[in-house]
Design a protein around this motif. Structure first.
Motif, PDB file in Angstrom:
ATOM      1  N   UNK A   7       0.829  -1.212   0.000  1.00 20.12           N
ATOM      2  CA  UNK A   7       0.000   0.000   0.000  1.00 20.12           C
ATOM      3  C   UNK A   7       0.866   1.266   0.000  1.00 20.12           C
ATOM      4  N   UNK A   8       1.896   1.215  -0.831  1.00 18.77           N
ATOM      5  CA  UNK A   8       2.816   2.334  -1.031  1.00 18.77           C
ATOM      6  C   UNK A   8       2.965   2.485  -2.534  1.00 18.77           C
ATOM      7  N   UNK A   9       2.649   3.669  -3.053  1.00 21.50           N
ATOM      8  CA  UNK A   9       2.671   3.840  -4.502  1.00 21.50           C
ATOM      9  C   UNK A   9       3.265   5.184  -4.894  1.00 21.50           C
ATOM     10  N   UNK A  10       3.439   5.324  -6.205  1.00 23.85           N
ATOM     11  CA  UNK A  10       3.896   6.600  -6.770  1.00 23.85           C
ATOM     12  C   UNK A  10       2.835   7.125  -7.727  1.00 23.85           C
ATOM     13  N   UNK A  44      12.380  -1.721  -3.409  1.00 22.60           N
ATOM     14  CA  UNK A  44      12.938  -0.727  -4.321  1.00 22.60           C
ATOM     15  C   UNK A  44      12.731   0.686  -3.784  1.00 22.60           C
ATOM     16  N   UNK A  45      13.674   1.566  -4.082  1.00 26.86           N
ATOM     17  CA  UNK A  45      13.539   2.973  -3.711  1.00 26.86           C
ATOM     18  C   UNK A  45      12.366   3.565  -4.493  1.00 26.86           C
ATOM     19  N   UNK A  46      11.685   4.525  -3.907  1.00 29.07           N
ATOM     20  CA  UNK A  46      10.520   5.119  -4.563  1.00 29.07           C
ATOM     21  C   UNK A  46      10.878   5.746  -5.908  1.00 29.07           C
ATOM     22  N   UNK A  51      10.585   5.420 -11.931  1.00 27.69           N
ATOM     23  CA  UNK A  51      11.223   5.114 -13.217  1.00 27.69           C
ATOM     24  C   UNK A  51      10.594   3.871 -13.857  1.00 27.69           C
ATOM     25  N   UNK A  52      10.400   2.808 -13.069  1.00 27.81           N
ATOM     26  CA  UNK A  52       9.852   1.554 -13.595  1.00 27.81           C
ATOM     27  C   UNK A  52       8.433   1.746 -14.113  1.00 27.81           C
TER      28      UNK A  52
END
Length: 147
Positions: A7-10, A44-46, A51-52
């Motif tokens: 539950x962590x997004x960009x 992974x770093x945010x 980028x992904x």
């Protein structure tokens, strides 16, 4: 064992120097337009998540442009229809806001399973089209973030 989404997004607002904003139409909800979004994978770093997700959803390599971490988060309720993707009891997501500035409109290759279409709009129009309030607010903040 089922792999749940974190539950962590960009949220990555892709725009040109002239503030034309790229929006993507969700495949699972025709008519729902948004910027690039996606959940962090493993540890992974945010910035790497950003980028992904940009590469996966648009085909753009954000390493060649200016990707900015706004150091801003939004917490929101996960739509009930999408909660099955998360561990039992998880109802909220924390979204980290980024922007990606391109020198001009670029060709985009959408992810067919995720999106139906894409469109470039002037920033005010793009903000009006977003179904997400946090996405709309990020687009509306773009002019104040210009160098």
């Amino acid at each position: 064992m089922k792999q749940y989404k974190q539950p962590i997004s960009v949220l990555v607002v892709i725009h040109t120097a002239a503030l034309e904003v790229l929006l993507l139409e969700r495949a699972s909800h025709a008519g729902y337009w948004q910027s690039v979004t996606g959940s962090r994978e493993a540890t992974e770093a945010l910035i790497e998540t950003a980028h992904r997700e940009v590469l996966e959803e648009t085909g753009l390599d954000s390493h060649h442009f200016r990707l900015s971490d706004w150091q801003q988060t939004n917490t929101y309720e996960i739509f009930p229809e999408w909660r099955h993707r998360y561990a039992p009891g998880v109802t909220q997501n924390t979204e980290h806001v980024f922007s990606l500035e391109l020198p001009a409109i670029q060709p985009v290759r959408i992810a067919p399973g995720e999106h139906l279409a894409y469109a470039w709009h002037p920033w005010q129009e793009a903000a009006e089209r977003c179904f997400s309030a946090s996405n709309r607010d990020a687009i509306l903040a773009l002019p104040s973030r210009q160098p």
